[in-house]
Design a protein around this motif. Sequence first.
Motif, mmCIF file in Angstrom:
data_model
loop_
_atom_site.group_PDB
_atom_site.id
_atom_site.type_symbol
_atom_site.label_atom_id
_atom_site.label_comp_id
_atom_site.label_asym_id
_atom_site.label_seq_id
_atom_site.Cartn_x
_atom_site.Cartn_y
_atom_site.Cartn_z
ATOM 1 N N ALA A 84 0.812 3.170 -6.095
ATOM 2 C CA ALA A 84 2.393 3.162 -5.992
ATOM 3 C C ALA A 84 2.787 3.436 -4.369
ATOM 4 O O ALA A 84 3.568 2.877 -3.983
ATOM 5 N N LEU A 85 1.938 4.624 -3.849
ATOM 6 C CA LEU A 85 2.391 4.548 -2.415
ATOM 7 C C LEU A 85 2.105 3.486 -1.764
ATOM 8 O O LEU A 85 2.734 3.123 -0.736
ATOM 9 N N ALA A 86 0.830 2.645 -1.906
ATOM 10 C CA ALA A 86 0.399 1.692 -1.170
ATOM 11 C C ALA A 86 1.673 0.415 -1.447
ATOM 12 O O ALA A 86 1.906 -0.092 -0.205
ATOM 13 N N ARG A 87 2.123 0.419 -2.557
ATOM 14 C CA ARG A 87 3.160 -0.618 -2.564
ATOM 15 C C ARG A 87 4.569 -0.091 -1.971
ATOM 16 O O ARG A 87 4.983 -1.280 -1.119
ATOM 17 N N VAL A 88 4.897 0.969 -2.047
ATOM 18 C CA VAL A 88 6.253 1.167 -1.124
ATOM 19 C C VAL A 88 5.779 1.264 0.393
ATOM 20 O O VAL A 88 6.706 0.892 1.374
ATOM 21 N N PHE A 91 6.141 -2.428 1.154
ATOM 22 C CA PHE A 91 7.545 -2.541 1.134
ATOM 23 C C PHE A 91 8.354 -2.055 2.499
ATOM 24 O O PHE A 91 9.142 -2.839 3.034
ATOM 25 N N LEU A 92 8.017 -0.802 2.895
ATOM 26 C CA LEU A 92 8.624 -0.363 4.046
ATOM 27 C C LEU A 92 8.118 -1.309 5.458
ATOM 28 O O LEU A 92 9.039 -1.426 6.052
ATOM 29 N N ALA A 93 6.941 -1.661 5.375
ATOM 30 C CA ALA A 93 6.622 -2.178 6.620
ATOM 31 C C ALA A 93 7.181 -3.597 6.936
ATOM 32 O O ALA A 93 7.335 -4.125 7.898
ATOM 33 N N MET A 99 15.700 -5.489 7.766
ATOM 34 C CA MET A 99 17.072 -4.809 7.630
ATOM 35 C C MET A 99 17.489 -4.414 8.888
ATOM 36 O O MET A 99 18.785 -4.774 9.089
ATOM 37 N N LEU A 100 16.726 -3.791 9.727
ATOM 38 C CA LEU A 100 17.079 -3.036 10.856
ATOM 39 C C LEU A 100 17.521 -4.232 11.801
ATOM 40 O O LEU A 100 18.418 -4.185 12.638
#
Length: 308
Positions: A84-88, A91-93, A99-100
Amino acid sequence: MTTLQPPVAAGRRPSRPPSRRSRRSWAGWGFIGPFVTVFALVFLAPLAYSIYLSLFREQLIGGTTFVGLDNYQQALRDEQFWAALARVSFFLAVQVPIMLGIALLVALALDSGRLYGKDFFRISVFLPYAVPAVVASLMWGFMYGSRFGLVGDINAALGVSLPDPLSPGLVLASIGNIVTWEFVGYNMLIFYSALRVIPHSLYEAAQIDGAGQWRVIAAIKLPAIRGALVIATIFSIIGSFQLFNEPAILQKLAPNAITTDYTPNYYTYSLSFSGQQHNYSATVAIVMGLITMVVAYAVQLRGMRKGA
């Protein structure tokens, strides 16, 4: 008869009475007291209770027993948590720079003064942020539906077969689209506010030197809003690690694509409310909070470093 007062030494002021100093000290606590009380009740107390829970384990035989750091060792070996941590993290990267970047382009367009109807455009871009995350997830979820939503209607009307946005391979991108739609306006407002306080003397000097628009953006605007860029990046990183509403809502529409351990926050929620593993759930939440804190702090140090 006049009573003579002892002379006051040069350079020294007579000390205030202790009662006045005490009243002034208590007045300061009166101003910050409400904040300290609320902060302790809604942040410190739940945090302390979570740490307390993480040190125990509820067992069928023996009841709740003290296990020390065993729950943390289990979390470090938990493949579901790390997946789950790898997935988010992925997603973050991908999602945060997109978005920014969009938010920065919109802010620069608004600040340029060349955009027609910029007040309406600014409100239109910011308006999705006013939509609650649950409502936005439901709205986009039904549009994504290949049997009942917008995608299904397009397939039926045009006789085509568009990819299912809620399929296992596309659902993370679909969630990223929802989050981007929600928070572009919020980050745009941060950037636009920072752009509006740049001294006009810098623009005048650039005009005298014959600098074009792109040169002004690269040499004046972007360096001037560096602090705002760092703040928006940190907020976005924290929000990505806390991803919960969108997958939790879409899970009912795509149960085969979104599992109960899809994100760390959703995994924590499932452990506590579905699996009744309150102690281990608190442990996972604390570990995730520490990871988020370390990453956010590292980004802050890197972003505010001179010459970076």
